[in-house]
Design an enzyme around this catalytic site. Structure first.
Site, PDB file in Angstrom:
ATOM      1  N   LYS A  80       0.844  -1.202   0.000  1.00  0.00           N
ATOM      2  CA  LYS A  80       0.000   0.000   0.000  1.00  0.00           C
ATOM      3  C   LYS A  80       0.878   1.251   0.000  1.00  0.00           C
ATOM      4  CE  LYS A  80      -4.120   1.736   2.502  1.00  0.00           C
ATOM      5  NZ  LYS A  80      -4.998   1.519   3.672  1.00  0.00           N
ATOM      6  N   SER A 155      -9.968   2.198   2.710  1.00  0.00           N
ATOM      7  CA  SER A 155      -9.091   2.937   1.833  1.00  0.00           C
ATOM      8  C   SER A 155      -8.216   2.028   0.977  1.00  0.00           C
ATOM      9  CB  SER A 155      -8.201   3.864   2.657  1.00  0.00           C
ATOM     10  OG  SER A 155      -7.347   3.103   3.507  1.00  0.00           O
ATOM     11  N   SER A 179     -10.000  -0.428   6.828  1.00  0.00           N
ATOM     12  CA  SER A 179      -9.442  -0.326   5.467  1.00  0.00           C
ATOM     13  C   SER A 179      -8.779  -1.584   4.939  1.00  0.00           C
ATOM     14  CB  SER A 179      -8.462   0.832   5.381  1.00  0.00           C
ATOM     15  OG  SER A 179      -9.172   2.023   5.354  1.00  0.00           O
TER      16      SER A 179
END
Ligand code: GLN
Length: 500
Positions: A80, A155, A179
């Site tokens: 990420k 997210s 997330s």
């Protein structure tokens, strides 16, 4: 589509160890898939095929030389983009950090490098991990591989879509309010938020430091276990990282069973206001757990009714402080207005242009919640609710080993459906947020498709602090039962993406 990318991480590792396939072949197969579907799904903000292949070559060379290699050596992974990397930009999905290169690696990234895992690239996210759909990414949203007109969750929609579309066997996510788990639920993948402090946060661009936790994103429970075992552990650079070991998640996943365990059905999250198809799959999962020898008890967590309210005060408060460092001087972008501007004007112009609407909304909310006149009324009250939620969990875990709920109230929604209505967006987090407020571990695994839209539904397991292993035990067990019924894995129901 190469057969290699359809394999699990555990299978690929075994094949490489036996010398039946090389890391270069495995890595190249994933790069080919990125070239095929990458533009359509938009999981990556940055890809690093060359350096991934260089790592793969090195692994193959060492293996050929008879060296003993780490367990996941040669297995590619995606990271990420809120984790700092020295050899790739780290943007956190924000314009304010466009092109910024960190002078150091996040501890988790160092661990992946030490494990000799080829890093395929950095995955998309809502700006500074604020959101549930990736629509707040400054670089455009990622798409859900099950239906490209729908959100992949947020997210961490880049990390969920990257594994769901076979561009990587594993990915790293971060979970501040859901997330990892919410994107897992809506893409039919597995995601774990470990116990707070189980994984070092050093080099993670902080959203809300008391809630943030890094964790694994995978297509099945055992693969997630392998990754959690690699990234967990104490780190002297993160004083909140745990000093004790939580044991082997791989062993837990392999010995998984639900038999004799008590599952607490959280009354407040049992489905009121949830999509019918979500409720149906959840009810079936409960039935299967019971048939396999698990006991279901109802637990009452009355303070959960205030969890979203508390979270959306605590998170903005911490975020407004964490994001103060993006001041045009120390990191990234600098906008210099006309004339002879003061430093304050440069900072204001930079933050005006560099931050997107959701980030600004939360900075304003957080600054207000922390201001002298409203501190007790808002922030102080939210902290009290946080304590009550922790007590609800203590109470629930005195009656049950594991708590269960659907991971999310709905399946993946369409782009544009909630983006203009912050409160509608925040409601997705209703089931995931309590775990972050209490620090406890949680996992989402897929339990089938909703009747009305044929989209993935997830169940959430929650365990007491430090008992992450329990999640892997019951997660792997239920996954095995479901695969036995379906005759295939959940991800095999996903439409084949051959888009270019
Ligand atoms: N959707 C939540 C939020 O917007 C979750 C964020 C996260 O876990 N990073 O805050």
């Amino acid at each position: 589509m190469s057969e290699l990318i359809k394999k699990t991480a555990a299978e690929l590792v075994a094949l490489m160890a036996k010398g039946e396939v090389s890391s270069v072949e495995v890595t190249q197969a994933h790069i080919d898939q990125i070239n095929k579907v990458g533009d359509a799904v938009h999981s990556f903000l940055f890809t690093s095929a060359d350096s991934a292949l260089a790592t793969a070559k090195e692994v193959d060379r060492r293996r050929a030389a008879g060296e003993k290699l780490p367990t996941l050596a040669g297995l590619p992974i995606a990271v990420k983009d809120n984790l700092a990397t020295t050899d790739a930009p780290t943007t956190a999905g924000s314009k304010i950090l466009e092109g910024w290169i960190s002078p150091y690696d996040a501890t988790v990234v160092t661990k992946l490098r030490n494990e000799l895992m080829p890093i395929l690239g950095k995955t998309n996210l809502d700006e500074f991990a604020m959101g549930s759909s990736t629509e707040f990414s400054a670089y455009g949203p990622s798409k859900n591989p099950w239906d490209l007109t729908r959100i992949p969750g947020g997210s961490g929609g880049g990390s969920s879509s990257v594994v769901a579309s076979f561009q990587a066997p594993l990915a790293i996510g971060s979970d501040t309010g859901g997330s990892i788990r919410f994107p897992g639920a809506v893409t039919g993948t597995v995601g774990t938020k470990p116990t707070y402090g189980a994984v070092s946060r050093y080099g993670l661009i902080a959203l809300a430091s008391s809630l943030d936790q890094i964790g694994p994103v995978a297509r099945n429970v055992l693969d997630a276990a392998y990754l959690q075992d690699v990234i967990a552990g104490h780190d002297p650079y993160d004083s909140t990282s745990l000093t004790q070991s939580l044991g082997s998640m791989v062993e837990a996943a392999k010995s998984g069973s639900v038999k004799g365990k008590k599952f607490g059905l959280i009354k407040q999250l049992a489905g009121e206001g949830f999509q019918q198809g979500v409720k149906n799959r959840f009810a079936e999962a409960i039935q299967l757990i019971t048939e396999a020898g698990g006991e279901i008890v109802e637990v009452d967590c009355p303070s959960f009714d205030y969890a979203i309210d508390a979270y959306y005060l605590i998170l903005p408060a911490e975020a407004s402080s964490n994001l103060a460092k993006f001041d045009s001087v120390r990191f990234g972008m600098r906008v210099t207005p006309e004339g002879n501007p003061t430093i304050e004007k440069v900072m204001a112009a930079t933050r005006e242009l560099g931050f997107g609407p959701e980030v600004k909304r939360r900075i304003i909310l957080g600054t207000y919640a922390l201001s002298a006149g409203s501190f007790d009324k808002f922030y102080g009250a939210a902290l009290k609710v946080r304590t009550l939620i922790q007590r609800d969990f203590d109470n629930a875990f005195s009656k049950a080993d594991i708590l269960i709920s659907p991971t999310a109230p709905t399946t993946a929604f369409k782009f544009g459906e909630k983006v203009a209505d912050p409160l509608a967006m925040y409601l997705n987090d209703i089931a995931t947020i309590p775990a972050n407020l209490a620090g406890i571990p949680g996992m989402s695994i897929p339990i089938g498709l909703a009747d009305e839209d044929n989209l993935p539904v997830g169940i959430q397991f929650l365990a007491p602090n430090y008992q992450d292993a329990k999640l892997y035990e019951v997660g792997a067990a239920l996954e095995g039962i479901l695969e036995g019924i379906w005759g295939k894995r959940m991800i095999d129901f996903a439409p084949n993406l051959e888009v270019k």
